[in-house]
Design a protein around this motif. Sequence first.
Motif, PDB file in Angstrom:
ATOM      1  N   LEU A  40       0.737  -1.245   0.102  1.00 17.50           N
ATOM      2  CA  LEU A  40      -0.126  -0.113   0.062  1.00 17.50           C
ATOM      3  C   LEU A  40       0.851   1.304  -0.115  1.00 17.50           C
ATOM      4  CD1 LEU A  40      -2.710   1.287   0.126  1.00 17.50           C
ATOM      5  CD2 LEU A  40      -2.535   1.049   2.699  1.00 17.50           C
ATOM      6  N   GLY A  41       1.842   1.309   0.655  1.00 18.21           N
ATOM      7  CA  GLY A  41       2.845   2.552   0.911  1.00 18.21           C
ATOM      8  C   GLY A  41       3.461   2.496  -0.600  1.00 18.21           C
ATOM      9  N   ILE A  42       3.924   1.630  -1.227  1.00 14.51           N
ATOM     10  CA  ILE A  42       4.444   1.807  -2.501  1.00 14.51           C
ATOM     11  C   ILE A  42       3.656   2.300  -3.535  1.00 14.51           C
ATOM     12  CG2 ILE A  42       5.765   0.627  -4.412  1.00 14.51           C
ATOM     13  CD1 ILE A  42       7.053  -1.225  -2.170  1.00 14.51           C
ATOM     14  N   VAL A  43       2.326   1.629  -3.688  1.00  9.47           N
ATOM     15  CA  VAL A  43       1.454   1.882  -4.692  1.00  9.47           C
ATOM     16  C   VAL A  43       0.989   3.355  -4.502  1.00  9.47           C
ATOM     17  CG1 VAL A  43      -0.829   1.399  -5.459  1.00  9.47           C
ATOM     18  CG2 VAL A  43       0.930  -0.409  -5.080  1.00  9.47           C
ATOM     19  N   SER A  44       0.609   3.830  -3.093  1.00 12.99           N
ATOM     20  CA  SER A  44       0.015   5.013  -2.910  1.00 12.99           C
ATOM     21  C   SER A  44       0.974   6.179  -2.826  1.00 12.99           C
ATOM     22  CB  SER A  44      -0.542   5.050  -1.602  1.00 12.99           C
ATOM     23  OG  SER A  44      -0.063   4.992  -0.427  1.00 12.99           O
ATOM     24  N   TYR A  45       2.125   5.984  -2.792  1.00 12.02           N
ATOM     25  CA  TYR A  45       3.325   6.803  -2.765  1.00 12.02           C
ATOM     26  C   TYR A  45       3.489   7.191  -4.207  1.00 12.02           C
ATOM     27  CZ  TYR A  45       7.410   9.857  -2.077  1.00 12.02           C
ATOM     28  OH  TYR A  45       8.090  10.849  -1.880  1.00 12.02           O
ATOM     29  N   LEU A  46       3.633   6.313  -5.242  1.00 12.43           N
ATOM     30  CA  LEU A  46       3.873   6.304  -6.583  1.00 12.43           C
ATOM     31  C   LEU A  46       2.719   7.092  -7.255  1.00 12.43           C
ATOM     32  CD1 LEU A  46       5.892   3.109  -7.425  1.00 12.43           C
ATOM     33  CD2 LEU A  46       6.934   5.423  -7.088  1.00 12.43           C
ATOM     34  N   ILE A  47       1.627   6.339  -6.843  1.00 15.09           N
ATOM     35  CA  ILE A  47       0.480   6.730  -7.727  1.00 15.09           C
ATOM     36  C   ILE A  47      -0.194   8.083  -7.287  1.00 15.09           C
ATOM     37  CG2 ILE A  47      -1.830   6.456  -8.467  1.00 15.09           C
ATOM     38  CD1 ILE A  47      -0.837   3.507  -8.837  1.00 15.09           C
ATOM     39  N   GLY A  48      -0.385   8.239  -5.837  1.00 10.36           N
ATOM     40  CA  GLY A  48      -1.262   9.168  -5.146  1.00 10.36           C
ATOM     41  C   GLY A  48      -0.496  10.529  -5.093  1.00 10.36           C
ATOM     42  N   ASP A  49       1.128  10.204  -4.394  1.00  8.34           N
ATOM     43  CA  ASP A  49       1.636  11.289  -4.006  1.00  8.34           C
ATOM     44  C   ASP A  49       2.729  12.008  -5.177  1.00  8.34           C
ATOM     45  OD1 ASP A  49       0.507  11.072  -1.548  1.00  8.34           O
ATOM     46  OD2 ASP A  49       2.113   9.805  -0.906  1.00  8.34           O
ATOM     47  N   ARG A  50       3.038  10.975  -5.966  1.00 11.02           N
ATOM     48  CA  ARG A  50       3.918  11.435  -7.056  1.00 11.02           C
ATOM     49  C   ARG A  50       3.157  11.944  -8.337  1.00 11.02           C
ATOM     50  NH1 ARG A  50       7.130  13.992  -4.669  1.00 11.02           N
ATOM     51  NH2 ARG A  50       8.200  14.336  -6.721  1.00 11.02           N
ATOM     52  N   THR A  56      -2.983  17.566  -9.463  1.00 14.29           N
ATOM     53  CA  THR A  56      -4.443  18.111  -8.962  1.00 14.29           C
ATOM     54  C   THR A  56      -4.144  18.775  -7.675  1.00 14.29           C
ATOM     55  OG1 THR A  56      -4.840  15.814  -8.052  1.00 14.29           O
ATOM     56  CG2 THR A  56      -5.514  16.126 -10.324  1.00 14.29           C
ATOM     57  N   ASN A  57      -5.174  18.432  -6.829  1.00 11.82           N
ATOM     58  CA  ASN A  57      -5.310  19.067  -5.514  1.00 11.82           C
ATOM     59  C   ASN A  57      -5.272  17.866  -4.311  1.00 11.82           C
ATOM     60  OD1 ASN A  57      -7.781  18.299  -5.604  1.00 11.82           O
ATOM     61  ND2 ASN A  57      -8.854  20.397  -5.724  1.00 11.82           N
ATOM     62  N   ASN A  58      -5.314  18.438  -2.976  1.00 11.52           N
ATOM     63  CA  ASN A  58      -5.322  17.442  -2.140  1.00 11.52           C
ATOM     64  C   ASN A  58      -6.664  16.569  -1.960  1.00 11.52           C
ATOM     65  OD1 ASN A  58      -4.744  16.266   0.166  1.00 11.52           O
ATOM     66  ND2 ASN A  58      -4.860  17.907   1.597  1.00 11.52           N
ATOM     67  N   THR A  59      -7.663  17.231  -2.381  1.00 14.24           N
ATOM     68  CA  THR A  59      -9.041  16.478  -2.419  1.00 14.24           C
ATOM     69  C   THR A  59      -9.059  15.403  -3.216  1.00 14.24           C
ATOM     70  OG1 THR A  59     -10.281  18.263  -1.786  1.00 14.24           O
ATOM     71  CG2 THR A  59     -11.688  16.605  -2.357  1.00 14.24           C
ATOM     72  N   MET A  60      -8.612  15.608  -4.514  1.00 11.62           N
ATOM     73  CA  MET A  60      -8.522  14.591  -5.618  1.00 11.62           C
ATOM     74  C   MET A  60      -7.284  13.475  -5.358  1.00 11.62           C
ATOM     75  SD  MET A  60     -10.728  15.184  -7.557  1.00 11.62           S
ATOM     76  CE  MET A  60     -10.634  14.017  -9.009  1.00 11.62           C
ATOM     77  N   ALA A  61      -6.203  13.900  -4.929  1.00 11.42           N
ATOM     78  CA  ALA A  61      -5.418  12.882  -4.462  1.00 11.42           C
ATOM     79  C   ALA A  61      -5.998  11.961  -3.262  1.00 11.42           C
ATOM     80  CB  ALA A  61      -3.991  13.504  -4.069  1.00 11.42           C
ATOM     81  N   THR A  62      -6.560  12.417  -2.328  1.00 12.53           N
ATOM     82  CA  THR A  62      -6.891  11.901  -1.188  1.00 12.53           C
ATOM     83  C   THR A  62      -8.031  10.785  -1.546  1.00 12.53           C
ATOM     84  OG1 THR A  62      -6.864  13.622   0.456  1.00 12.53           O
ATOM     85  CG2 THR A  62      -8.083  11.996   1.130  1.00 12.53           C
TER      86      THR A  62
END
Length: 154
Positions: A40-50, A56-62
Motif C-alpha cells: 500500500l505504501g509503495i503503490v499510494s506513494y507512487l500513484i497518489g503522492d508523486r 491536482t489538489n489534495n481532495t482529488m489525491a485523497t
Amino acid sequence: MKHVKDFTIKFISNLVLLYVILGLFYGMEFGNVFLISLVLGIVSYLIGDRLILPKTNNTMATLADFGLALLVIWSMSESFTRGDNIFTVSLLAALAVTLFEYFFHKYVSNNATKEDSQEKINPSTSLRFQTEASEELSPQRKDLTNDIEKDDLY
C-alpha cells in the motif's frame, strides 16, 4: 533523500494504523499486515503522492488514495484470510488510511523541494506553445528582387 523520508513516514504510519485495525481488532498476523502496509505504501506513494497530487489538489489525491487503499487492503486481506468477509474491516482501514493521507498530502505540499515547486510553477509538459511572427508577410528571395530592379531600369 526527501522521497525516502516521505515514504518512511507514510509506511510507518500505515503500518501502525493497519496493525491496530487489522491486527488487534481483526486478529491478522503481523507479517501479513506488514506486507499489506508495504504494498500500500509503495503503490499510494507512487500513484497518489508523486503522480496525482502534483497535477491536482489534495481532495482529488485523497479520493484516489481511498480507492487505492480499499482495493489493496481488501484484495490482499482476502488472499490472506479464509472464509471471512473482510470487506467491512477493509473499508474501515481504508477510511483510517485516507484520513491520514489528507494530512500527509498537506505535509508533502508544504515541504516540497525547490525543484518540485519550480516544476509546479513552470512545468515543461504544460504544452504552452508560442508563435513567432515577423514583419514580412511573404518572403522574397534576393536574386528575384535584383532581377526585378534590373528590368525596371531597361
